[in-house]
Design an enzyme around this catalytic site. Structure first.
Site, short mmCIF file in Angstrom:
data_model
loop_
_atom_site.label_atom_id
_atom_site.label_comp_id
_atom_site.label_asym_id
_atom_site.label_seq_id
_atom_site.Cartn_x
_atom_site.Cartn_y
_atom_site.Cartn_z
N GLY A 90 -3.29 -16.90 -5.26
CA GLY A 90 -4.33 -16.24 -4.85
C GLY A 90 -4.07 -16.02 -3.26
N ALA A 126 49.02 27.86 11.64
CA ALA A 126 48.52 27.77 10.25
C ALA A 126 49.39 27.11 9.34
CB ALA A 126 48.07 29.28 9.82
N LYS A 185 6.02 -6.00 -4.02
CA LYS A 185 5.23 -4.63 -4.05
C LYS A 185 5.30 -4.25 -2.51
CE LYS A 185 0.77 -4.89 -4.29
NZ LYS A 185 -0.69 -4.89 -4.91
N ASP A 243 -0.08 -5.20 1.71
CA ASP A 243 -0.06 -3.92 0.53
C ASP A 243 -1.14 -2.84 1.05
OD1 ASP A 243 -2.29 -5.36 -0.21
OD2 ASP A 243 -1.87 -4.93 -2.13
N ARG A 297 2.20 -4.34 -11.61
CA ARG A 297 1.82 -3.11 -12.24
C ARG A 297 2.59 -1.98 -11.64
NH1 ARG A 297 -4.34 -2.66 -11.22
NH2 ARG A 297 -3.82 -4.28 -9.76
C1 UD1 Z 1 -7.63 -8.21 -2.13
C2 UD1 Z 1 -8.87 -8.79 -2.02
C3 UD1 Z 1 -9.92 -7.64 -1.98
C4 UD1 Z 1 -9.65 -6.39 -1.15
C5 UD1 Z 1 -8.41 -6.00 -1.34
C6 UD1 Z 1 -8.04 -5.11 -0.19
C7 UD1 Z 1 -8.83 -11.30 -2.36
C8 UD1 Z 1 -9.29 -12.32 -3.50
N1 UD1 Z 1 -9.21 -10.03 -2.79
O1 UD1 Z 1 -7.49 -7.81 -3.53
O2 UD1 Z 1 -11.43 -8.20 -1.95
O3 UD1 Z 1 -10.61 -5.47 -1.49
O4 UD1 Z 1 -7.38 -7.28 -1.36
O5 UD1 Z 1 -6.71 -4.65 -0.55
O6 UD1 Z 1 -8.26 -11.59 -1.53
N2 UD1 Z 1 -0.55 -12.17 -2.01
C9 UD1 Z 1 0.20 -13.30 -1.95
N3 UD1 Z 1 -0.15 -14.41 -2.56
C10 UD1 Z 1 -0.99 -14.23 -3.74
C11 UD1 Z 1 -1.71 -13.06 -4.15
C12 UD1 Z 1 -1.63 -12.23 -3.07
O7 UD1 Z 1 0.59 -13.24 -0.82
O8 UD1 Z 1 -0.92 -15.39 -4.53
C13 UD1 Z 1 -0.67 -10.88 -1.16
C14 UD1 Z 1 -0.31 -9.65 -1.87
O9 UD1 Z 1 1.11 -9.69 -1.66
C15 UD1 Z 1 -0.96 -8.59 -1.03
C16 UD1 Z 1 -2.16 -9.21 -0.74
O10 UD1 Z 1 -2.03 -10.69 -0.66
O11 UD1 Z 1 0.04 -8.20 0.02
C17 UD1 Z 1 -3.48 -8.93 -1.44
O12 UD1 Z 1 -3.40 -9.27 -2.81
P1 UD1 Z 1 -3.72 -8.65 -4.00
O13 UD1 Z 1 -3.48 -9.36 -5.18
O14 UD1 Z 1 -3.09 -7.17 -4.01
O15 UD1 Z 1 -5.27 -8.48 -3.79
P2 UD1 Z 1 -6.37 -7.42 -4.43
O16 UD1 Z 1 -6.45 -7.60 -5.85
O17 UD1 Z 1 -5.87 -6.17 -3.96
CA CA Z 2 -4.01 -5.18 -3.43
#
Ligand code: UD1
Ligand code: CA
Length: 454
Positions: free
Chosen positions: A79, A418, A22, A103, A15
């Site tokens: 995830g 100059a 990101k 992030d 997004r």
């Molecule tokens: C996650 C939490 C949520 C919390 C929020 C806070 C989970 C399931 N949820 O949600 O409870 O309130 O963070 O910001 O953990 N990432 C990876 N690999 C992946 C997916 C994500 O390295 O496969 C990293 C992303 O780069 C990011 C972090 O993990 O830095 C969080 O991932 P993101 O997908 O942003 O989680 P949220 O939906 O924000």
């Molecule tokens: Ca996030």
């Protein structure tokens, strides 16, 4: 007790609509991941590792630029639980593991220390850092049963009542390493996103505590450009108000952007549209701006920079420069130097009290003290193939429109006339003149043919 930190930085951040991962999107011109790495550095873990994934080569490159940190590649973004699994080695090497989201840039050393203390004192197996947020959107909710913290429910999986809960998961946690290693293989993808949620570890492990931070900003993350803008604005104000507390003066905050890593002394005034980036250090009693961009520079005391762009340079005490001046990397401007309008200086050392007043380019030059440059001087440092240096001794006088063809040396107390183009060494105390003789044609015909308006 040994501590490890796993920073999750593998997600794509679709997004954000960016070509880069990101976590490399910037807040105050510093990647979000950099902010999180600073917090980890401040805490001082025994091991700090980063999980990379989407466009991992870019994230790796940034991590390596910060030091020798282990990285683990998550090939598919399945995830946060899956991401931590990739870095399970960190849990095997340490007693306690802190997981941070790359992030969420506003996590800080104080919060990590406070939650670490609680984790040890409470005897919990996992401690989640939480905060109360007004109208939370996208965050996991802290679920309590009879007042006891029992689970984190992702927004997508929440019942309408659960979605009303304002205490949310910051995405930062302390785990007992053994408990984490036992829980990770048990994670499943039975949820709305079809991903391995790290947050499911709370229920799997049990014996969980929440450390509620007083500062709701620590949970803030950005998923969109608008979110990133909001983080920038929050960080910008925090930095500027912090500087005010240290005695820095602002007449307005309009267009003023200052890096969290910059240091500025008291009684320095920052004028509008001034951007100060990187590890810039500015002394006391300076006036910076308006319309200036100072990046990775060291600036002394009582310096005036008006409409100046300066990069990776040193500017000593009592210098005044501007307007419309560019100082490019590798430049040292010594005490008391005066630089006037439309001057560019690159990779040069300009000695004390020298004046470079107007329309001048100095590149690859070593200039002594008390030198005076007339208007429109140029060091011709480049022949199209190689760069050469120009050397100018103390108290030399460089006449208007002098071209110094490098490599060339002007001795101490020498003068160039100059309009001269200097191609050979000028000995100390001498005058170098390079000029065609002036020819006078009296009563020149064309002077009488020109049209006159008045
Ligand atoms: C996650 C939490 C949520 C919390 C929020 C806070 C989970 C399931 N949820 O949600 O409870 O309130 O963070 O910001 O953990 N990432 C990876 N690999 C992946 C997916 C994500 O390295 O496969 C990293 C992303 O780069 C990011 C972090 O993990 O830095 C969080 O991932 P993101 O997908 O942003 O989680 P949220 O939906 O924000
Ligand atoms: Ca996030």
């Amino acid at each position: 007790m040994t501590t490890g930190c796993i920073i999750l930085a593998g997600g794509a951040g679709t997004r954000m609509k960016s070509e880069k991962p990101k976590v490399l999107c910037e807040v105050l011109k510093k990647p979000m991941l950099g902010w999180v790495m600073n917090a980890a550095e401040d805490f001082g873990f025994d091991v700090t590792a980063v999980v990379t994934g989407y466009k991992s080569e870019l994230t790796e490159e940034y991590v390596k630029s910060r030091g020798d940190f282990p990285t683990y590649l998550q090939t598919e973004q399945n995830g946060t639980g899956d991401a931590v699994k990739r870095a399970a080695e960190v849990a095997e090497q340490t007693d306690l593991v802190c997981v941070l989201c790359g992030d969420a840039p506003f996590i800080d050393g104080d919060t990590l220390r406070g939650s670490f203390e609680l984790h040890k004192k409470s005897g919990a197996s996992v401690t989640v850092i939480t905060a109360e947020v007004k109208n939370p959107s996208g965050y996991g909710r802290i679920i309590r049963e009879n007042g006891i913290f029992s689970a984190i429910r992702e927004q997508k999986d929440c019942s309408p009542e659960e979605a009303e809960i304002c205490e949310v998961n910051s995405g930062a946690y302390w785990f007992d390493s053994k408990a984490l290693l036992t829980a990770l293989p048990k994670l499943s993808t039975q949820n709305a996103a079809g991903e391995y949620y790290l947050t499911d570890c709370i229920e799997l492990i049990g014996n969980a505590f929440a450390y509620k931070s007083e500062n709701p900003d620590i949970v803030l993350g950005a998923n969109t450009r608008r979110g990133l803008f909001e983080l920038n604005e929050t960080a910008r104000q925090k930095v500027l108000y912090g500087l005010m507390e240290q005695g820095v003066e602002f007449l307005t905050l309009d267009g003023v952007i200052i890096s969290p890593d910059a240091k500025i002394g008291c009684d320095t005034v920052i004028l509008p549209n001034t951007v100060i980036l990187g590890n810039t250090v500015i002394g006391t009693g300076c006036r910076i701006g308006a319309n200036s961009h100072i990046e990775d520079c060291t600036v002394g005391n009582n310096v005036k920079l008006n409409n100046v762009q300066a990069y990776s340079s040193v500017i000593e005490d009592n210098v005044s420069a501007g307007p419309f001046v560019q100082l490019r990397p590798g430049t040292v401007i010594r005490r008391g130097v005066k630089i006037g309008d439309f001057v560019e200086i690159k990779n040069s050392d300009i000695g004390e009290n020298t004046a470079v007043a107007h329309l001048t380019y100095l590149g690859d030059s070593d200039v002594g003290r008390g030198v005076n440059f007339g208007c429109g001087c140029v060091t011709a440092n480049y022949d199209g193939i190689n760069k050469f240096r120009t050397e100018i001794g103390d108290h030399a006088f460089i006449g208007c429109n002098t071209n110094l063809i490098a490599p060339v040396k002007v001795g101490e107390n020498a003068t160039t006339a100059a309009g001269s183009t200097i191609t050979k060494p000028v000995p100390p105390n001498s005058l170098a003149v390079e000029r065609g003789a002036v020819r006078i044609i009296e009563n020149w015909e064309k002077n009488f043919k020109r049209k006159r308006k008045i």
